[in-house]
Design a protein around this motif. Structure first.
Motif, short mmCIF file in Angstrom:
data_model
loop_
_atom_site.label_atom_id
_atom_site.label_comp_id
_atom_site.label_asym_id
_atom_site.label_seq_id
_atom_site.Cartn_x
_atom_site.Cartn_y
_atom_site.Cartn_z
N PHE A 480 -60.70 54.15 -22.13
CA PHE A 480 -60.57 53.53 -23.44
C PHE A 480 -59.66 54.36 -24.34
CE2 PHE A 480 -62.24 53.69 -27.83
CZ PHE A 480 -61.83 52.44 -28.26
N LEU A 481 -59.84 55.67 -24.34
CA LEU A 481 -59.02 56.54 -25.17
C LEU A 481 -57.55 56.48 -24.75
CD1 LEU A 481 -61.43 59.59 -25.41
CD2 LEU A 481 -60.64 58.19 -27.34
N ARG A 482 -57.31 56.49 -23.46
CA ARG A 482 -55.92 56.38 -22.99
C ARG A 482 -55.31 55.04 -23.42
NH1 ARG A 482 -55.19 56.54 -17.16
NH2 ARG A 482 -53.02 57.01 -17.69
N ASP A 483 -56.10 53.98 -23.31
CA ASP A 483 -55.61 52.64 -23.63
C ASP A 483 -55.36 52.48 -25.12
OD1 ASP A 483 -55.04 49.94 -23.70
OD2 ASP A 483 -57.09 49.29 -23.31
N VAL A 484 -56.32 52.90 -25.92
CA VAL A 484 -56.25 52.63 -27.36
C VAL A 484 -55.12 53.41 -28.02
CG1 VAL A 484 -57.80 54.40 -28.30
CG2 VAL A 484 -57.79 52.11 -29.28
N TYR A 485 -54.67 54.51 -27.35
CA TYR A 485 -53.54 55.26 -27.88
C TYR A 485 -52.23 54.93 -27.14
CZ TYR A 485 -56.56 58.01 -30.90
OH TYR A 485 -57.42 58.40 -31.90
N SER A 486 -52.23 53.81 -26.39
CA SER A 486 -50.99 53.37 -25.74
C SER A 486 -50.85 51.85 -25.86
CB SER A 486 -50.95 53.84 -24.28
OG SER A 486 -52.08 53.36 -23.56
N ASP A 487 -51.18 51.12 -24.80
CA ASP A 487 -50.94 49.68 -24.80
C ASP A 487 -51.95 48.88 -25.61
OD1 ASP A 487 -48.84 50.13 -23.09
OD2 ASP A 487 -50.02 49.77 -21.28
N GLN A 488 -53.13 49.43 -25.80
CA GLN A 488 -54.23 48.72 -26.49
C GLN A 488 -54.52 47.37 -25.83
OE1 GLN A 488 -53.59 48.56 -30.76
NE2 GLN A 488 -53.70 50.80 -30.95
N ALA A 489 -54.56 47.42 -24.49
CA ALA A 489 -54.82 46.21 -23.72
C ALA A 489 -56.18 45.62 -24.02
CB ALA A 489 -54.69 46.51 -22.22
N ILE A 490 -57.16 46.47 -24.26
CA ILE A 490 -58.52 45.99 -24.52
C ILE A 490 -58.57 45.20 -25.83
CG2 ILE A 490 -59.40 48.00 -25.81
CD1 ILE A 490 -61.98 47.70 -24.08
N ILE A 491 -57.66 45.52 -26.76
CA ILE A 491 -57.55 44.76 -28.01
C ILE A 491 -56.83 43.44 -27.74
CG2 ILE A 491 -56.72 44.78 -30.38
CD1 ILE A 491 -58.84 46.89 -29.88
N ALA A 492 -55.72 43.54 -27.00
CA ALA A 492 -54.94 42.33 -26.71
C ALA A 492 -55.74 41.30 -25.94
CB ALA A 492 -53.68 42.72 -25.91
N ASP A 493 -56.62 41.75 -25.07
CA ASP A 493 -57.43 40.83 -24.27
C ASP A 493 -58.68 40.37 -25.01
OD1 ASP A 493 -55.62 40.96 -22.24
OD2 ASP A 493 -56.73 42.44 -21.05
N GLY A 494 -58.86 40.78 -26.25
CA GLY A 494 -59.96 40.28 -27.07
C GLY A 494 -61.33 40.85 -26.75
N VAL A 495 -61.37 41.93 -25.96
CA VAL A 495 -62.68 42.54 -25.65
C VAL A 495 -63.23 43.27 -26.87
CG1 VAL A 495 -63.89 44.17 -24.14
CG2 VAL A 495 -62.03 42.75 -23.23
N ILE A 496 -62.35 43.94 -27.59
CA ILE A 496 -62.71 44.59 -28.85
C ILE A 496 -61.76 44.07 -29.92
CG2 ILE A 496 -62.88 46.79 -30.10
CD1 ILE A 496 -63.49 48.16 -27.51
N GLY A 497 -62.27 43.73 -31.08
CA GLY A 497 -61.44 43.21 -32.15
C GLY A 497 -60.57 44.30 -32.76
N VAL A 498 -59.38 43.90 -33.22
CA VAL A 498 -58.46 44.88 -33.80
C VAL A 498 -59.04 45.54 -35.04
CG1 VAL A 498 -57.28 43.17 -35.26
CG2 VAL A 498 -56.05 45.25 -34.51
N HIS A 499 -59.94 44.85 -35.73
CA HIS A 499 -60.54 45.43 -36.94
C HIS A 499 -61.39 46.66 -36.61
CE1 HIS A 499 -59.01 42.19 -39.32
NE2 HIS A 499 -59.67 41.27 -38.64
N ALA A 500 -61.84 46.75 -35.36
CA ALA A 500 -62.63 47.92 -34.98
C ALA A 500 -61.81 49.19 -35.12
CB ALA A 500 -63.14 47.77 -33.55
N LEU A 501 -60.51 49.11 -34.83
CA LEU A 501 -59.64 50.27 -34.99
C LEU A 501 -59.36 50.54 -36.46
CD1 LEU A 501 -57.00 49.90 -32.15
CD2 LEU A 501 -59.25 50.94 -32.08
N ASP A 502 -59.15 49.48 -37.22
CA ASP A 502 -58.86 49.65 -38.64
C ASP A 502 -60.01 50.36 -39.36
OD1 ASP A 502 -56.51 48.31 -38.17
OD2 ASP A 502 -57.30 46.35 -38.80
N ARG A 503 -61.23 50.06 -38.93
CA ARG A 503 -62.40 50.62 -39.63
C ARG A 503 -62.81 51.99 -39.10
NH1 ARG A 503 -64.49 44.96 -39.12
NH2 ARG A 503 -65.43 45.62 -37.16
#
Length: 875
Positions: A480-503
């Motif tokens: 998750f850490l590798r993803d969220v600081y690169s492609d953010q695939a888990i966000i793009a695929d809708g598994v976690i909402g983008v607002h989770a990062l904003d908050r």
């Protein structure tokens, strides 16, 4: 023995006065004395007041007299906003607030003795026993002197000095008292005439101003035909004074009989007598005392019991045997006031709690726990009646030890309460000597990290299951850490909402600098057992997880001080953990390292709460411990400065907050941020754990970990976690508001138990405050089900009580030469123990720890997991 006329008794008690608001010593004795009778008099310091009892001839009469006078003093002081403390010392004062009583004699003492008078913030108890004349008083003083250290041990109540520091002694007052020029066991004379000549010589020498400054521990009284015992600390418990008075009167009677019959007295040399006093002051009843008849060191309980037995004829003749024998059993069970004060500090971590306990004990409002009973003697007493609902790991529903704990609890109970308390004291002394401490945020004083004597067992099959789940969880979070600081695939695929990062307060731009396969090199996972005995994950710690050094130290301390327990054959070794940590850190080295990577531990310094762990791990791994001021950059590479030279650093094991690291200046006064981030991005430096990992600690992100496991690893979660509501989501927040009194509400970026509101335990005002916060700033909080944490038998100084526990497990992640990420679960876990009656285990909330016995079933001490997942190709 033929009945004798009882010798008269009288007591002088000295009391500290404290402000009920601040709990500090207060110099208001003159104001209080104006409201009291002539039985109460001034002392050298205006924060001290003395009570003179009436003259009595029975122990019951003495108890009644002291209780009556204490009630008057306590009630009158309370009306003026003051508390009364009967103890050798009080741990809170401000030197500027202290004042010497303004009489000519006391002003002269201050002028002559300076530091001694200014630091006379101590209180004692003096016991008078009637004798025929002063010759008899002088003679008997020398004969009873060898037994006086035992009476001091019974009274010990001054472990803390006025600045709040732990003296390391049960009676720190004794150390202060012995600095005066005229102290010692007794005057080396044999008659009143010789005594008066000695006093005259001392006055003419200029060392003292008058005869009242002769401070021998046993002496003839100045104005009455009594022999006076002066060695004892002030005693919070009236019963302790009654016990000491009964023993001292019996000693006087025994030695006067021996004097008249020509029976030789037990004599000790001055050095041995001083050593016996030191030993009693050092450990009270929680260690050995000097048996002067030997001479040799022996357990305090044995020395006290033998003294009581020795005096039985005199006690029976005075009608005191029943009272003294019962009080002796009680005091040996309850221990000294010094031990109780240290337990109060361990429970809550606040010196004000120590003062509150002393105020209550002095007033006689503390319940007696010594009479409690339990069905099974292996649990000592107090367990069954005090047992909360829920799962107890060591005791079944009928209040009997589970089979795995039979030997452990049986061995511990066989030692008995006094011996256990002595071992507990020895452990604490070693912790202080070895600086096994932590510092609570906002406090200037480091304190020991309490270690309970009852180890916790984790069976081999349980550990095997936990190991699989822990490794799985750590690998998913790393991806998750590798993803969220690169492609953010888990966000793009809708598994976690983008607002989770904003908050998420832990999401940092610096996290993008690392592209290595491992970001979470060391993971700390907090686990709890629920009401049904099932394990659940409570929290993840991927920034600077701490605690492994305490787990190692706990094992070594318990091996040293409770060797009777032995070790199970398949007990995992904690001693290999530092080497495993070093292996993990070296595996994290940048690819350019051709030789053995240079690793250093980075600490914020001695003020850091985990300073002990930083120094311990660096020492055990044999690598340098550095601070930011030791570091700089040369040609884009991080170096540490040693004298006039420098050494390269390839891996920095960062044990401080990343904001502090990035804002700090280095050896050359240049801010480290730019060069540090460039070195990480350029593959010239690894920071373990990686910058930006705080997003995985976010309690709102925690709710998504099961989904991460399925998304990144293609597996079902092997460990359950606590149902969680994200309050930033309107529907979930509304549910939390409706069920606020049933849930636990936490700040998403909180740590150490700060800001946590446990609904079932919270007051109406606390719930209302949290409700307002949820209505105005819901994004700051998550809520979880209230988990009934499992309990475990915990020695609490007087008996065995159930305390809530959790477990911090440690997982290392490695990638050899860019290969698959592997998980290695350490064979050491830190069991944290909540204070009695609390559900919060954090050390900052008064929690302690246990040695955790992880059984391996004969398999390897570490478990390795790798591969078997469908991780996306993250850049």
């Amino acid at each position: 023995m033929t009945a004798i006329a009882r010798r008269t008794l009288g007591v002088e008690e000295e009391f500290h006065l404290v402000d009920l608001r601040t709990r500090r010593l207060t110099a208001r004795a003159p104001e209080l004395l104006a409201e009291l009778s002539d039985n109460y008099v001034a002392e050298l310091q205006r924060c001290v007041i003395e009570l003179n009892s009436g003259v009595v001839d029975t122990l019951d009469g003495l108890r009644a007299d002291l209780q009556r006078h204490r009630r008057v003093l306590v009630d009158t002081a309370a009306g003026l906003g003051m508390g009364v403390v009967a103890a050798g010392s009080v741990p809170l004062s401000v030197p500027a607030e202290m004042q010497v009583t303004q009489t000519a004699r006391y002003r002269r003492m201050l002028a002559d003795y300076q530091l001694l008078a200014r630091e006379q913030l101590i209180c004692g108890t003096q016991v008078h026993v009637g004798v025929a004349d002063r010759d008899e008083s002088v003679a008997v003083a020398n004969r009873v002197a060898p037994y006086v250290p035992t009476l001091l041990a019974l009274s010990a109540s001054s472990p803390f000095w006025a600045d709040g520091s732990d003296t390391g002694y049960a009676s720190g007052r004794t150390l202060v008292w012995q600095r005066w020029p005229t102290t010692g066991l007794a005057a080396p004379v044999s008659s009143a005439a010789e005594y008066d000549e000695l006093v005259s010589d001392l006055v003419h020498s200029g060392a003292i101003a008058d005869g009242g400054m002769v401070y021998f521990d046993v002496r003839p009284a100045v104005a009455t035909p009594t022999v006076e015992l002066r060695v004892c600390d002030s005693c919070p418990s009236v019963d302790t004074i009654v016990l000491i008075a009964g023993l001292f009167r019996a000693l006087v009677e025994r030695e006067l009989t021996g004097l008249r019959s020509g029976t030789p007295a037990v004599t000790v040399s001055a050095p041995l007598g001083r050593a016996a006093l030191w030993r009693a002051a050092r450990s009270g009843l929680e260690g050995d005392l000097v048996d002067v008849a030997g001479p040799r060191g022996r357990p305090a309980a044995e020395v006290v019991t033998e003294l009581v037995d020795l005096l039985r004829p005199q006690l029976e003749a005075a009608g005191d045997w029943a009272v003294v024998s019962e009080l002796t059993q009680r005091v040996l069970l309850a221990g000294t006031s010094a031990a109780r004060q240290r337990r109060a500090l361990r429970r809550r971590g606040r010196l004000s709690d120590v003062v509150d306990q002393l105020i209550d004990e002095t007033a006689g409002t503390v319940p007696d726990t010594a009479a409690a009973t339990v069905a099974d003697p292996r649990l000592l007493f107090g367990y069954h009646a005090d047992r909360p609902t829920g799962h107890d790991e060591a005791v079944d529903a009928d209040g009997r030890p589970r089979p795995a704990y039979d030997d452990i609890l049986g061995t511990i109970a066989a030692l008995g309460v006094p011996a256990l308390r002595a071992r507990e004291g020895d452990v604490e002394q070693d912790q202080r000597a070895e600086n096994i401490t932590f510092r609570v945020s906002g406090q200037s004083r480091a304190q020991v990290f309490p270690l309970d004597l009852v180890p916790r067992l984790i069976a081999a099959d349980e550990w095997a299951t936990l190991t699989e789940g822990l490794g799985q969880r750590a690998r998913a979070l790393n991806e998750f850490l590798r993803d969220v600081y690169s492609d953010q695939a888990i966000i793009a695929d809708g598994v976690i909402g983008v607002h989770a990062l904003d908050r998420a307060p832990g999401f940092r731009s610096g996290g993008r600098m690392s592209t290595a396969p491992v970001r979470a090199h060391v993971c700390g996972t907090d686990l709890v057992c629920d009401r049904a005995g099932n394990w659940q994950v409570l929290e993840d710690n991927l920034r600077v997880p701490s605690g492994i050094a305490y787990a190692i130290a706990n094992r070594r301390l318990l091996d040293r001080h409770l060797s009777e327990l032995g070790r199970p054959a398949d007990l995992g070794s904690v001693d290999e953990v530092p080497a495993l940590l070093l292996e993990t850190l070296r595996a994290a080295a940048p690819a350019h390292c051709a030789d053995e990577p240079a690793v250093a531990v980075l600490s914020g310094g001695w003020e850091d709460s985990a300073w002990f762990e930083h120094t311990f791990l660096a020492s055990e791994m044999g690598i340098p411990l550095v601070q930011t001021t030791d570091l700089s950059f040369r040609d884009g590479n991080l170096v540490r400065h040693i004298g006039s030279g420098v050494r390269r650093v390839d891996v920095l094991y960062a044990r401080l907050d990343e904001d502090m690291l990035l804002s700090s200046t280095g050896y050359d006064d240049v801010v480290l941020r730019e060069d540090l981030l460039a070195a990480v991005a350029g593959g010239r430096l690894t920071i373990a754990n990686a910058l930006g990992n705080g997003i995985a600690d976010d309690k709102a992100i925690y709710a998504h970990v099961p989904a991460m496991i399925e998304y990144y690893l293609g597996e079902k979660p092997k460990l359950a976690q606590v149902p969680t509501w994200i309050c930033a989501e309107r529907a979930q927040r509304d549910y939390v508001l409706e069920h606020l009194a049933e849930l636990v509400v936490k700040p998403i970026d909180g740590f150490g138990g700060a800001g946590v509101v446990i609904g079932p335990d919270a007051s109406a005002s606390e719930l209302q405050q949290r409700r307002r916060e949820l209505e105005t700033q819901p994004e700051r909080f998550i809520a979880q089900e209230t988990i009934a944490l499992s309990t475990h038998p915990t020695f609490d100084g007087e008996g065995m009580y159930p305390h809530h526990v959790d477990l911090r497990a440690f997982v290392h992640l490695r990638s050899e030469n860019g290969g698959p990420v592997t998980a290695h679960v350490m064979p050491a876990g830190l069991t944290r123990v909540a204070a009695h009656g609390s559900r919060i285990v954090n050390s900052s909330s008064g929690g302690g720890s246990k040695d955790t016995w992880i059984l391996t079933g004969g398999t390897s001490n570490t478990t390795k997991q790798e591969g078997g997942h469908r991780v996306r190709n993250l850049r």
